[in-house]
Design a protein around this motif. Structure first.
Motif, PDB file in Angstrom:
ATOM      1  N   MET A  47     -46.823 -19.873   3.390  1.00  0.00           N
ATOM      2  CA  MET A  47     -48.143 -20.505   3.502  1.00  0.00           C
ATOM      3  C   MET A  47     -48.624 -20.939   2.126  1.00  0.00           C
ATOM      4  N   ASP A  90     -43.106 -18.420  -0.725  1.00  0.00           N
ATOM      5  CA  ASP A  90     -44.135 -18.102   0.260  1.00  0.00           C
ATOM      6  C   ASP A  90     -44.167 -19.192   1.328  1.00  0.00           C
ATOM      7  N   GLU A 135     -45.688 -19.186  -4.914  1.00  0.00           N
ATOM      8  CA  GLU A 135     -46.687 -18.372  -4.205  1.00  0.00           C
ATOM      9  C   GLU A 135     -48.059 -18.690  -4.773  1.00  0.00           C
ATOM     10  N   ASP A 136     -49.064 -18.750  -3.902  1.00  0.00           N
ATOM     11  CA  ASP A 136     -50.405 -19.102  -4.369  1.00  0.00           C
ATOM     12  C   ASP A 136     -51.363 -17.914  -4.409  1.00  0.00           C
ATOM     13  N   GLU A 137     -50.971 -16.761  -3.870  1.00  0.00           N
ATOM     14  CA  GLU A 137     -51.899 -15.627  -3.885  1.00  0.00           C
ATOM     15  C   GLU A 137     -51.830 -14.907  -5.234  1.00  0.00           C
TER      16      GLU A 137
HETATM   17 CA    CA Z   1     -49.859 -18.133   0.497  1.00  0.00          CA
END
Ligand code: CA
Length: 234
Positions: free
Chosen positions: A61, A59, A15-17
């Motif tokens: 996205m 995730d 996940e990048d958030e």
């Molecule tokens: Ca994301």
């Protein structure tokens, strides 16, 4: 003296958030899991190979690689690890695409960490509970199922069953010949009331039918019981 220390179960979060990464990894560590985080799909695929996590939260996205492709790459390496997709998309087609790519389950953002943790706990409860009689191989139509190996062999073709496919098939087999309601399936396998939805069960039944039935459109083994759920006829 006493028991050998139990290895902490590892959960890989791809996940990048930053807010979600921080909130989820804190919550997972607090629950006693070892939380590993990857901010890109490529790093997630690498960690899957090097760390062999017990469960993956992915995730959809990501900044580098589309989540569906990450899922396929993970599945090519580890077909069995429970994998839950996290996504902002709630369309049924996206959900089905995720399941086709090899996800076991789907959580739509914004989700509550409590609900996600409940679902992760349900996965590990099921992994930890081994019923020897059910771990023996059984036959459904032309398919020979080995639940311990999460494998199904049909017409000499070997197919891997994902975590929830395997659990669902074991439950239907345990209750073969009688209808099992969707609510009971959700309660026993996903372990959370009304979350995920009844459609989840239907999606998994569709996946199982593709692997077991000669003609999935006219099932002869995993039958729909209208208004209730499903019935397995071996
Ligand atoms: Ca994301």
């Amino acid at each position: 003296v006493g028991e050998a220390p139990k290895r902490r179960q590892t959960i890989l979060l791809i996940e990048d958030e930053p807010d979600i990464v921080m909130g989820l990894s804190d919550a997972l560590e607090f629950e006693g899991f070892r939380a590993l985080c990857a901010r890109t799909g490529a790093a997630g695929i690498d960690l899957t190979r090097s760390e062999r996590p017990d469960c993956i939260l992915l995730d959809l996205m990501l900044p580098d690689i589309n989540g569906y492709h990450v899922c396929e790459a993970i599945r090519a390496h580890d077909p069995r690890v429970p994998l839950i997709m996290l996504t902002a998309k709630s369309q049924e087609t996206d959900k089905i695409r995720g399941l086709e790519a090899g996800a076991d389950d789907y959580v739509t953002k914004p989700f509550s960490i409590g609900e996600l943790l409940a679902r992760i706990r349900a996965i590990f409860r099921r992994i930890g509970r081994s019923v020897p009689a059910l771990d023996e191989a059984f036959t459904i139509g032309a398919a020979r199922v080995n639940p311990q190996k999460q494998l199904l062999v049909r017409h000499r073709q070997e197919l891997v069953l994902t975590f929830y496919e395997n659990e669902l098939l074991k439950l239907l087999w345990e209750r073969r010949g009688e209808p099992v309601s969707r609510d009971e399936i959700l309660d026993k396998i996903w372990g959370v009331e009304a979350f995920p939805t009844n459609r989840t069960v239907d999606n998994f039944v569709a996946k199982l039918r593709k692997k077991i039935e000669a003609n999935p459109a006219e099932p002869r083994h995993i039958l729909t019981v209208y208004g209730t759920g499903y019935k397995l006829v071996p």
